[in-house]
Design a protein around this motif. Structure first.
Motif, PDB file in Angstrom:
ATOM      1  N   PHE A  72      -0.797   6.703  -9.023  1.00 11.22           N
ATOM      2  CA  PHE A  72      -1.787   6.166  -8.094  1.00 11.22           C
ATOM      3  C   PHE A  72      -2.478   7.295  -7.332  1.00 11.22           C
ATOM      4  CE2 PHE A  72      -3.199   4.467  -4.016  1.00 11.22           C
ATOM      5  CZ  PHE A  72      -3.882   3.317  -4.411  1.00 11.22           C
ATOM      6  N   ARG A  73      -1.693   8.269  -6.854  1.00  8.65           N
ATOM      7  CA  ARG A  73      -2.282   9.396  -6.121  1.00  8.65           C
ATOM      8  C   ARG A  73      -3.211  10.193  -7.024  1.00  8.65           C
ATOM      9  NH1 ARG A  73       3.041  10.119  -4.282  1.00  8.65           N
ATOM     10  NH2 ARG A  73       3.221  12.083  -5.420  1.00  8.65           N
ATOM     11  N   ASP A  74      -2.810  10.374  -8.276  1.00  5.29           N
ATOM     12  CA  ASP A  74      -3.651  11.102  -9.217  1.00  5.29           C
ATOM     13  C   ASP A  74      -5.006  10.418  -9.386  1.00  5.29           C
ATOM     14  OD1 ASP A  74      -4.481  12.839 -11.361  1.00  5.29           O
ATOM     15  OD2 ASP A  74      -3.849  11.301 -12.769  1.00  5.29           O
ATOM     16  N   LYS A  75      -4.993   9.100  -9.601  1.00  2.00           N
ATOM     17  CA  LYS A  75      -6.252   8.374  -9.788  1.00  2.00           C
ATOM     18  C   LYS A  75      -7.066   8.310  -8.499  1.00  2.00           C
ATOM     19  CE  LYS A  75      -5.333   7.681 -14.050  1.00  2.00           C
ATOM     20  NZ  LYS A  75      -6.001   8.569 -15.045  1.00  2.00           N
ATOM     21  N   LEU A  76      -6.389   8.257  -7.355  1.00  2.00           N
ATOM     22  CA  LEU A  76      -7.096   8.263  -6.074  1.00  2.00           C
ATOM     23  C   LEU A  76      -7.801   9.606  -5.865  1.00  2.00           C
ATOM     24  CD1 LEU A  76      -7.749   6.763  -3.442  1.00  2.00           C
ATOM     25  CD2 LEU A  76      -5.632   7.700  -2.484  1.00  2.00           C
ATOM     26  N   PHE A  77      -7.087  10.695  -6.158  1.00  2.00           N
ATOM     27  CA  PHE A  77      -7.694  12.031  -6.070  1.00  2.00           C
ATOM     28  C   PHE A  77      -8.856  12.138  -7.052  1.00  2.00           C
ATOM     29  CE2 PHE A  77      -3.714  14.542  -4.474  1.00  2.00           C
ATOM     30  CZ  PHE A  77      -3.740  13.788  -3.307  1.00  2.00           C
ATOM     31  N   VAL A 101       0.832  -1.200   0.000  1.00  2.00           N
ATOM     32  CA  VAL A 101       0.000   0.000   0.000  1.00  2.00           C
ATOM     33  C   VAL A 101       0.869   1.253   0.000  1.00  2.00           C
ATOM     34  CG1 VAL A 101      -1.693   1.346   1.294  1.00  2.00           C
ATOM     35  CG2 VAL A 101      -1.930  -1.135   1.140  1.00  2.00           C
ATOM     36  N   LEU A 102       1.919   1.247   0.817  1.00  2.00           N
ATOM     37  CA  LEU A 102       2.821   2.391   0.878  1.00  2.00           C
ATOM     38  C   LEU A 102       3.538   2.613  -0.443  1.00  2.00           C
ATOM     39  CD1 LEU A 102       4.380   1.898   4.432  1.00  2.00           C
ATOM     40  CD2 LEU A 102       2.698   3.617   3.729  1.00  2.00           C
ATOM     41  N   ILE A 103       3.922   1.513  -1.101  1.00  2.00           N
ATOM     42  CA  ILE A 103       4.570   1.619  -2.411  1.00  2.00           C
ATOM     43  C   ILE A 103       3.622   2.257  -3.414  1.00  2.00           C
ATOM     44  CG2 ILE A 103       5.471   0.284  -4.361  1.00  2.00           C
ATOM     45  CD1 ILE A 103       6.582  -1.720  -2.312  1.00  2.00           C
ATOM     46  N   SER A 143     -14.551   4.794 -13.795  1.00  2.00           N
ATOM     47  CA  SER A 143     -13.313   4.761 -14.584  1.00  2.00           C
ATOM     48  C   SER A 143     -12.086   4.947 -13.697  1.00  2.00           C
ATOM     49  CB  SER A 143     -13.344   5.831 -15.684  1.00  2.00           C
ATOM     50  OG  SER A 143     -13.320   7.133 -15.133  1.00  2.00           O
ATOM     51  N   SER A 144     -12.206   5.769 -12.649  1.00  2.00           N
ATOM     52  CA  SER A 144     -11.091   5.971 -11.717  1.00  2.00           C
ATOM     53  C   SER A 144     -10.799   4.697 -10.934  1.00  2.00           C
ATOM     54  CB  SER A 144     -11.409   7.116 -10.746  1.00  2.00           C
ATOM     55  OG  SER A 144     -11.632   8.318 -11.436  1.00  2.00           O
ATOM     56  N   ALA A 145     -11.862   4.009 -10.501  1.00  2.00           N
ATOM     57  CA  ALA A 145     -11.685   2.754  -9.759  1.00  2.00           C
ATOM     58  C   ALA A 145     -11.008   1.701 -10.635  1.00  2.00           C
ATOM     59  CB  ALA A 145     -13.037   2.240  -9.268  1.00  2.00           C
ATOM     60  N   LEU A 146     -11.400   1.638 -11.905  1.00  2.00           N
ATOM     61  CA  LEU A 146     -10.777   0.676 -12.823  1.00  2.00           C
ATOM     62  C   LEU A 146      -9.309   1.019 -13.056  1.00  2.00           C
ATOM     63  CD1 LEU A 146     -13.653   0.293 -15.457  1.00  2.00           C
ATOM     64  CD2 LEU A 146     -12.974  -1.358 -13.699  1.00  2.00           C
ATOM     65  N   ALA A 147      -9.011   2.310 -13.186  1.00  2.00           N
ATOM     66  CA  ALA A 147      -7.617   2.733 -13.366  1.00  2.00           C
ATOM     67  C   ALA A 147      -6.781   2.395 -12.140  1.00  2.00           C
ATOM     68  CB  ALA A 147      -7.557   4.230 -13.657  1.00  2.00           C
ATOM     69  N   LEU A 148      -7.337   2.581 -10.953  1.00  2.00           N
ATOM     70  CA  LEU A 148      -6.630   2.234  -9.721  1.00  2.00           C
ATOM     71  C   LEU A 148      -6.367   0.733  -9.646  1.00  2.00           C
ATOM     72  CD1 LEU A 148      -8.448   4.488  -7.097  1.00  2.00           C
ATOM     73  CD2 LEU A 148      -6.003   4.534  -7.640  1.00  2.00           C
ATOM     74  N   ALA A 149      -7.331  -0.066 -10.090  1.00  2.00           N
ATOM     75  CA  ALA A 149      -7.159  -1.522 -10.070  1.00  2.00           C
ATOM     76  C   ALA A 149      -5.995  -1.944 -10.958  1.00  2.00           C
ATOM     77  CB  ALA A 149      -8.447  -2.210 -10.528  1.00  2.00           C
ATOM     78  N   VAL A 150      -5.865  -1.290 -12.118  1.00  2.93           N
ATOM     79  CA  VAL A 150      -4.780  -1.625 -13.047  1.00  2.93           C
ATOM     80  C   VAL A 150      -3.428  -1.227 -12.464  1.00  2.93           C
ATOM     81  CG1 VAL A 150      -3.796  -1.120 -15.317  1.00  2.93           C
ATOM     82  CG2 VAL A 150      -6.262  -1.492 -15.082  1.00  2.93           C
ATOM     83  N   ILE A 151      -3.368  -0.065 -11.812  1.00  3.02           N
ATOM     84  CA  ILE A 151      -2.115   0.373 -11.200  1.00  3.02           C
ATOM     85  C   ILE A 151      -1.727  -0.558 -10.053  1.00  3.02           C
ATOM     86  CG2 ILE A 151      -0.988   2.231  -9.914  1.00  3.02           C
ATOM     87  CD1 ILE A 151      -2.741   4.202 -11.473  1.00  3.02           C
ATOM     88  N   LEU A 161      -1.554  19.838 -10.716  1.00  3.28           N
ATOM     89  CA  LEU A 161      -0.190  19.998 -10.219  1.00  3.28           C
ATOM     90  C   LEU A 161       0.569  18.676 -10.286  1.00  3.28           C
ATOM     91  CD1 LEU A 161       2.013  21.687  -8.867  1.00  3.28           C
ATOM     92  CD2 LEU A 161       0.941  21.178  -6.659  1.00  3.28           C
ATOM     93  N   LEU A 162      -0.073  17.593  -9.879  1.00  2.00           N
ATOM     94  CA  LEU A 162       0.564  16.278  -9.909  1.00  2.00           C
ATOM     95  C   LEU A 162       0.963  15.870 -11.329  1.00  2.00           C
ATOM     96  CD1 LEU A 162      -1.578  14.110  -7.440  1.00  2.00           C
ATOM     97  CD2 LEU A 162       0.820  14.736  -7.178  1.00  2.00           C
ATOM     98  N   ARG A 163       0.177  16.322 -12.313  1.00  2.00           N
ATOM     99  CA  ARG A 163       0.419  15.906 -13.695  1.00  2.00           C
ATOM    100  C   ARG A 163       1.421  16.789 -14.428  1.00  2.00           C
ATOM    101  NH1 ARG A 163      -5.469  15.162 -14.024  1.00  2.00           N
ATOM    102  NH2 ARG A 163      -5.570  17.090 -15.244  1.00  2.00           N
TER     103      ARG A 163
END
Length: 220
Positions: free
Chosen positions: A13-18, A4-6, A203-211, A66-68
């Motif tokens: 990951f932070r971008d998709k979580l946000f 999780v920390l990684i 779509s964000s949840a799916l992107a997080l799953a892939v990451i 900013l993250l991007r």
């Protein structure tokens, strides 16, 4: 916990979580607006929560910009790498999608400059251009998905093999959900903020799953 920390250390990951929280805030604000959620005492409490959710969505949107910063260069390098893909359809759709994404992100950087007050930016004009390139990137991704599904259908005579290909299935679902966001922003179709929030959330949840699980990433 270490895994999780990684993941949290990864900018993507932070971008998709946000992004997930951003669209969840939009969905919840809409549900409160149309009074589909109960448990709040009085109109005032509901309106205050709506304002807080709207502000949270705006702050997360700005934080994601900013993250991007710099991601446009990553997309260009990725496009250069995809020039070596042997399959003609994959090479064209992936390369052009990454170029469109790079332009979208570059304009997004400029919009961030305007949002934080570093320069005067015509937000309406540049947001429209940005959304067009975002839409183009998604459409190219969907073209590639449709091509892969078509190949499965021709090889097996049905959708069964395509449905068992989890990376392809997730990528297609994510692109379909993402498609609704720029077309609404460009006024090609009309959807409620709640529907936009729902599609963005999925779509964000799916992107997080892939990451979180790279084996789910569609290759090449």
């Amino acid at each position: 916990m270490e895994k999780v920390l990684i993941l949290i250390r990864q900018t993507a990951f932070r971008d998709k979580l946000f992004r997930l929280v951003q669209y969840a805030s939009r969905l919840l604000a809409h549900l409160l607006e149309v009074k589909r959620l109960g448990g709040l005492d009085g109109l005032r409490a509901r309106q205050e929560l709506i304002v807080k959710l709207t502000r949270l969505e705006l702050h997360l949107s700005t934080a994601r910009k900013l993250l991007r910063l710099g991601n446009s260069a990553d997309s260009i390098y990725a496009a250069l790498r995809s020039l070596h893909i042997k399959n003609d359809v994959h090479r064209f759709t992936i390369t052009m999608s990454r170029i469109a994404s790079a332009i979208f992100l570059l304009i997004d950087h400029w919009l961030w400059v305007g949002r934080v007050g570093l320069a005067q930016v015509d937000k309406t004009k540049w947001s429209s251009i940005s959304n067009r390139f975002w839409l183009l990137s998604i459409l190219l991704g969907l073209t590639r998905d449709a091509y892969d599904i078509s190949n499965y259908c021709q090889a097996s005579g049905g959708l069964s093999r395509a449905l068992r290909d989890r990376p392809l299935l997730l990528d297609t679902a994510k692109n379909i959900c993402d498609l609704f966001l720029p077309v609404v922003s460009l006024n090609y179709v009309r959807l409620s903020p709640g529907a936009q929030g729902f599609f963005g959330l999925i779509s964000s949840a799916l992107a997080l799953a892939v990451i979180a699980k790279p084996s789910l990433k569609l290759m090449p």
